[in-house]
Motif scaffolding. Structure first.
Motif, PDB file in Angstrom:
ATOM      1  N   SER A  67     -22.756  12.300  -9.489  1.00  0.00           N
ATOM      2  CA  SER A  67     -22.008  11.547 -10.498  1.00  0.00           C
ATOM      3  C   SER A  67     -20.806  12.334 -10.990  1.00  0.00           C
ATOM      4  CB  SER A  67     -22.923  11.172 -11.669  1.00  0.00           C
ATOM      5  OG  SER A  67     -23.465  12.320 -12.289  1.00  0.00           O
ATOM      6  N   GLU A  68     -20.956  13.666 -11.127  1.00  0.00           N
ATOM      7  CA  GLU A  68     -19.820  14.475 -11.582  1.00  0.00           C
ATOM      8  C   GLU A  68     -18.756  14.588 -10.500  1.00  0.00           C
ATOM      9  OE1 GLU A  68     -18.798  18.932 -13.364  1.00  0.00           O
ATOM     10  OE2 GLU A  68     -20.862  18.189 -13.360  1.00  0.00           O
ATOM     11  N   ALA A  69     -19.180  14.839  -9.242  1.00  0.00           N
ATOM     12  CA  ALA A  69     -18.214  14.967  -8.149  1.00  0.00           C
ATOM     13  C   ALA A  69     -17.469  13.660  -7.928  1.00  0.00           C
ATOM     14  CB  ALA A  69     -18.929  15.389  -6.873  1.00  0.00           C
ATOM     15  N   MET A  70     -18.191  12.550  -7.943  1.00  0.00           N
ATOM     16  CA  MET A  70     -17.551  11.254  -7.727  1.00  0.00           C
ATOM     17  C   MET A  70     -16.680  10.850  -8.915  1.00  0.00           C
ATOM     18  SD  MET A  70     -18.419  10.470  -4.680  1.00  0.00           S
ATOM     19  CE  MET A  70     -18.708  12.161  -4.133  1.00  0.00           C
ATOM     20  N   SER A  71     -17.064  11.266 -10.111  1.00  0.00           N
ATOM     21  CA  SER A  71     -16.224  11.002 -11.288  1.00  0.00           C
ATOM     22  C   SER A  71     -14.921  11.788 -11.194  1.00  0.00           C
ATOM     23  CB  SER A  71     -16.967  11.362 -12.575  1.00  0.00           C
ATOM     24  OG  SER A  71     -18.078  10.514 -12.773  1.00  0.00           O
ATOM     25  N   ASN A  72     -15.010  13.019 -10.699  1.00  0.00           N
ATOM     26  CA  ASN A  72     -13.786  13.809 -10.511  1.00  0.00           C
ATOM     27  C   ASN A  72     -12.868  13.148  -9.491  1.00  0.00           C
ATOM     28  OD1 ASN A  72     -14.710  15.695 -12.330  1.00  0.00           O
ATOM     29  ND2 ASN A  72     -15.471  17.110 -10.782  1.00  0.00           N
ATOM     30  N   LEU A  73     -13.455  12.651  -8.405  1.00  0.00           N
ATOM     31  CA  LEU A  73     -12.660  11.935  -7.408  1.00  0.00           C
ATOM     32  C   LEU A  73     -12.058  10.660  -7.997  1.00  0.00           C
ATOM     33  CD1 LEU A  73     -14.893  12.324  -4.240  1.00  0.00           C
ATOM     34  CD2 LEU A  73     -12.505  13.014  -4.405  1.00  0.00           C
ATOM     35  N   ASP A  74     -12.863   9.965  -8.777  1.00  0.00           N
ATOM     36  CA  ASP A  74     -12.376   8.735  -9.412  1.00  0.00           C
ATOM     37  C   ASP A  74     -11.208   9.030 -10.342  1.00  0.00           C
ATOM     38  OD1 ASP A  74     -12.690   5.862 -10.039  1.00  0.00           O
ATOM     39  OD2 ASP A  74     -13.230   6.598 -12.026  1.00  0.00           O
ATOM     40  N   ASP A  75     -11.309  10.116 -11.105  1.00  0.00           N
ATOM     41  CA  ASP A  75     -10.213  10.508 -11.997  1.00  0.00           C
ATOM     42  C   ASP A  75      -8.957  10.824 -11.194  1.00  0.00           C
ATOM     43  OD1 ASP A  75     -11.868  10.207 -14.175  1.00  0.00           O
ATOM     44  OD2 ASP A  75     -12.352  12.332 -14.343  1.00  0.00           O
ATOM     45  N   TYR A  76      -9.155  11.505 -10.053  1.00  0.00           N
ATOM     46  CA  TYR A  76      -7.985  11.842  -9.239  1.00  0.00           C
ATOM     47  C   TYR A  76      -7.371  10.588  -8.619  1.00  0.00           C
ATOM     48  CZ  TYR A  76      -4.897  14.027  -5.879  1.00  0.00           C
ATOM     49  OH  TYR A  76      -3.788  14.397  -5.169  1.00  0.00           O
ATOM     50  N   MET A  77      -8.221   9.654  -8.157  1.00  0.00           N
ATOM     51  CA  MET A  77      -7.691   8.384  -7.645  1.00  0.00           C
ATOM     52  C   MET A  77      -6.855   7.691  -8.718  1.00  0.00           C
ATOM     53  SD  MET A  77      -8.833   8.158  -4.555  1.00  0.00           S
ATOM     54  CE  MET A  77      -9.117   9.897  -4.303  1.00  0.00           C
ATOM     55  N   ASP A  78      -7.368   7.739  -9.937  1.00  0.00           N
ATOM     56  CA  ASP A  78      -6.644   7.112 -11.040  1.00  0.00           C
ATOM     57  C   ASP A  78      -5.308   7.806 -11.281  1.00  0.00           C
ATOM     58  OD1 ASP A  78      -7.189   4.855 -12.778  1.00  0.00           O
ATOM     59  OD2 ASP A  78      -6.942   6.273 -14.432  1.00  0.00           O
ATOM     60  N   SER A  79      -5.284   9.129 -11.113  1.00  0.00           N
ATOM     61  CA  SER A  79      -4.026   9.860 -11.307  1.00  0.00           C
ATOM     62  C   SER A  79      -3.004   9.516 -10.219  1.00  0.00           C
ATOM     63  CB  SER A  79      -4.290  11.371 -11.313  1.00  0.00           C
ATOM     64  OG  SER A  79      -4.559  11.848 -10.002  1.00  0.00           O
TER      65      SER A  79
END
Length: 858
Positions: A760-772
């Motif tokens: 969940s943390e790794a995928m959340s980090n990826l999700d945040d980067y996708m959003d950026s």
């Protein structure tokens, strides 16, 4: 222009008089002018092509972001499901016997479940009539009693079965006006009255709400409490039978037995233990196979009644009949208003005033229904002195007489003062809230006419019953077939009788599907980046082929070497491969089978997914993990615990790992960080839990870390559990209750929690980067607002540049239009002059010809 039509000249590019192609001349000049901004058109086209490419890139990463939605949720990896094996009936599908819905916090474990009977509702079924709309010719009343509510049903002569059904459906309590808990319906011209809830709905309480009914001056008023349970049993071969179920349900505080004719059975023939619910018959008291009725008694005394701020006194404002469960309000005392709700408090202690005027005290008027029960000796407290039956007095349970002169250490007279007499029976009112009774009223025998007064189960009466099952060898009863309080975090739905084995296991299907979807979307996006970074320009922008090429050719190589692309690729690779700081023992996606493809030394950056490795990480026993406990998430890790945690308790706690113990002292000035440091620097206590002696200098096999303001206490050995003693409540004040070993929020119970945390943390980090990258939300700098996402921002600035080019081209066009108009005017003037000169020449020629004697036609 008097002799020359300017508009006609503009419509014809060739001069009439001159024969000159003025339009071609103008077009040539305009075209030459437009050639001056041709590079701007090319630049604009390149920008538009790049925008198209960036929009493709954005679409790819939006797809990746969409695939991440499920993966960012810890529950995706903690999802549980129940798997069943059917023992009996053989061949039946488990879903027809039982279903189970575990939450993500359910423990992975096995259960043996045998369902003996399902919970059912009580039902009364009337006789069948030929026409449900036809008048029954009955007139009178009857009552429905359910859960303490009482509704009066008034039947008129012209009422049909349909009318009675409607009246029951809309029936309300006589006093409160609230709907009663029964349902009525017509089935095949028969009236069916059923409880709204299944099962008995057994309740035991020391107080109950009641409602004040009518009050007549001179006669007072009477309120009825809920009806207590009554059950018909048959004497078996054993002299002992359990009333109720002491493991899961309330048991009667006391009982009275009746024969089938309604006569009370002598209490000397049996004894009852209210702590176990066991009824024991004296040997030979009744024959095997004899039916008898067990009536649960009302509590012996009402201690007091409260209504709002007013307290009503027994003996002054009301009396209580424990044989019938009625409150009788006196004519001279106070009472609540009609319809007002009040609370009745029960007690098994009788309070009287001893006068010392005689040697006996008569309490026969306060005898429970069926007489005083035998059992533990009676105790009477007067002031600070307690007197015991058999020592200071004797008590005759048949007559209700206390004899103060009959004990082994007798008194001469009744003690003086307030006497609290414990009669040894229960103080709780027990009743069934879901069953109902029908009570005849005035007029015709409506219940008898419709066979709604049946006394035996069969066609007209179906009793309510609780669900009965055996769970891992323990007998259990419940009122409902939906049970959510037996197996932690799991709801059972009983469907049929049968015997099954149930195993709570991880449901990995959703997680694996979501990961594969993410891998596909991620690799598509990475492949797109790799292609765009590696391709070279196919058509030179300044070549003659540029304008004739297709968009595909023109796009080729436009993003070659783009910093946006290679920086994105580099960042994604780090997000996949870099370790994360987690509370659990897993920190890298590679531990879960998500790695960069090693083909071509991983240069592509694309991912591969090893499902077996992922499943192994989720399977108990396949991957070792450290036992650990965690506090609540606090507001700070650097501020004193006493300042950021209400109710914080300073003191000590001890941690034992493998028989080795360390004690940690915590002060009001400690922070989460300093507490973690104390744990990491801790040495062993001088004596271990197993009695061994250790050096103070030996390091304790425990460590701690703080992540997101959560303190984790972790065993250093994957094979050893943590044992924490928190006698001072230090950790409990931080949200960590070490006695709650099944609290998944504070105690790691299995690797699925570690997997959930990491994923969940790794995928959340990826999700945040996708959003950026793709976010179109705007961010404001001074007076300027731009998109937040990097791709969206680049597109925005390219579009702004295109707008600027369009403005320059428009400016060029404006000037060209002015030039074109000027040229047309100049050429029109020249055409006019030529026409004039031609006319003058023609006139001169004619004059010369006339002078020479020749006509102009010659």
């Amino acid at each position: 222009m008097s002799s020359y039509d300017y508009n006609s000249f503009m419509q014809s590019s060739t001069g009439v008089s001159s024969g000159i192609d003025w339009g071609s001349m103008v077009d040539a000049v305009v075209e030459a002018k437009r050639e001056q901004y041709a590079p701007l058109e090319d630049e604009k086209e390149i920008l538009e092509l790049k925008i198209g490419l960036l929009e493709e890139m954005s679409a790819n990463f939006k797809t990746v972001q969409s695939a991440l939605t499920t993966l960012t949720l810890a529950s995706t990896y903690e999802k549980k499901t129940a798997e069943f094996t059917v023992y009996s009936p053989s061949g039946m599908d488990a879903s027809n016997i039982i279903t189970a819905t575990p939450t993500t916090d359910a423990a992975l474990q096995n259960w043996d479940i045998e369902i003996e009977q399902l919970a059912t509702t009580e039902s009364r079924i009337s006789t069948r009539v030929s026409d449900r709309s036809e008048s029954l010719g009955l007139e009178g009343t009857f009552y429905i009693n359910v859960g303490g509510a009482r509704a009066k049903i008034e039947v008129e002569t012209g009422d049909s079965l349909l009318d009675i059904n409607y009246k029951i459906t809309n029936a309300t309590d006589e006093i409160t006006g609230e709907s009663i808990a029964v349902e009525a319906q017509l089935i095949d011209n028969r009236l069916v009255i059923s409880s709204s809830e299944s099962g008995l709905g057994e309740v035991a309480t020391n107080y109950i709400s009641a409602f004040r009914g009518e009050f007549d001056s001179g006669t007072g008023g009477t309120d009825y409490l809920v009806r207590t349970p009554e059950e018909t049993l048959t004497k078996g071969s054993s002299d002992i039978v359990t009333i109720g179920n002491p493991t899961t349900r309330a048991v009667p505080p006391s009982v009275t037995l009746y024969d089938t004719d309604g006569n009370a059975i002598d209490k000397d023939d049996y004894s009852y233990d209210s702590s176990t619910g066991e009824l024991t018959w004296d040997s030979g008291a009744i024959a095997e196979g004899t039916e008898y009725v067990v009536q649960w008694d009302y509590p012996p005394f009402v201690a007091e009644i409260e209504c709002g701020d007013t307290t009503y006194t027994v003996g002054t404002d009301f009396t209580y009949d424990n044989a019938t469960g009625t409150i009788n309000w006196t004519t001279t005392g106070n009472h609540p208003d009609e319809g007002e709700e009040y609370t009745v408090y029960f007690s098994n202690t009788l309070n009287l005033t001893g006068t010392g005027s005689g040697s006996t005290t008569d309490i026969s008027a306060y005898a429970p229904s069926g007489g005083f029960a035998s059992g533990n000796p009676m105790e009477i407290t007067v002031g600070g002195t307690t007197y015991t039956e058999g020592t200071e007095f004797t008590f005759d349970r048949d007559t209700g007489i206390i004899d103060w002169t009959g004990g082994s250490w007798p008194l001469t007279t009744e003690p003086v003062g307030s006497m609290s007499i414990d009669i040894g029976t229960g103080s709780a009112l027990s009743y069934y809230s879901n069953v109902f009774t029908l009570e005849s009223g005035t007029g015709d025998d409506i219940l008898g006419s419709l066979n709604l007064d049946a006394t035996e189960e069969g066609e007209y009466w179906s009793k309510a019953q609780d669900a009965k099952l055996t769970l891992n060898g323990v007998g259990v009863t419940r009122s409902s077939n939906t049970i959510d309080d037996l197996i932690a975090e799991t709801t059972l739905e009983l469907k049929n009788t049968g015997h099954v084995a149930m195993e709570i296991v991880l449901d990995t299907e959703e997680a694996i599907e979501a990961i594969n979807e993410f891998i596909t979307a991620y690799n598509d996006a990475m492949d797109w980046i790799n292609v765009r970074l590696s391709e070279e320009e196919e058509v030179e922008q300044d070549s003659e082929d540029w304008q004739t090429s297709e968009d595909f050719d023109k796009k080729f190589g436009l993003l070659h070497g783009s910093s946006l692309l290679w920086q994105t690729k580099s960042r994604l690779r780090r997000l996949i491969s870099d370790p994360l700081e987690t509370l659990g023992s897993l920190s890298m996606l590679s531990q879960l089978g998500i790695t960069t493809d090693d083909e071509d030394y991983g240069k592509s950056g694309e991912l591969v997914f090893d499902e077996e490795k992922f499943l192994a990480a989720l399977t108990p026993g396949e991957v070792s993990y450290y036992d650990q406990w965690m506090t609540d998430s606090l507001s700070s890790s650097t501020e004193p615990l006493s300042e950021i945690r209400d109710g914080f308790t300073a003191g000590s706690f001890s941690v034992t790992v493998g028989g080795k113990t360390t004690t940690i002292k915590v002060t009001n000035t400690d922070t989460l960080n300093t507490l973690a440091q104390k744990i990491n620097n801790a040495t062993l206590d001088s004596t271990g839990s197993s009695g061994g002696t250790y050096s103070y200098n030996g390091s304790a096999p425990v460590r701690a870390k703080v992540v997101d303001n959560i303190l984790a206490i972790i065993s250093e050995d994957v094979d050893e559990d943590l044992y924490i003693q928190d006698t001072d409540g230090v950790l409990k004040s931080l949200g960590l209750d070490v006695t709650e070993t099944d609290d998944a929020e504070h105690h790691v119970l299995g690797t699925e929690y570690c997997v959930a945390e990491l994923m969940s943390e790794a995928m959340s980090n990826l999700d945040d980067y996708m959003d950026s990258l793709v976010s179109s939300s705007t961010v404001t700098y001074g007076d300027t607002s731009t998109p937040e996402g990097r791709i969206a921002s680049e597109i925005y600035f390219m579009e702004k540049e295109i707008d600027y080019i369009d403005e320059r081209i428009a400016d060029y066009e404006d000037r060209i239009s002015l030039t074109e108009a000027r040229l047309w005017k100049q050429y029109a003037a020249a055409e006019e002059a030529i026409a004039l000169y031609s006319a003058q020449l023609s006139s001169l020629t004619s004059t010369f010809n006339n002078l020479n004697g020749t006509s102009s036609s010659e």
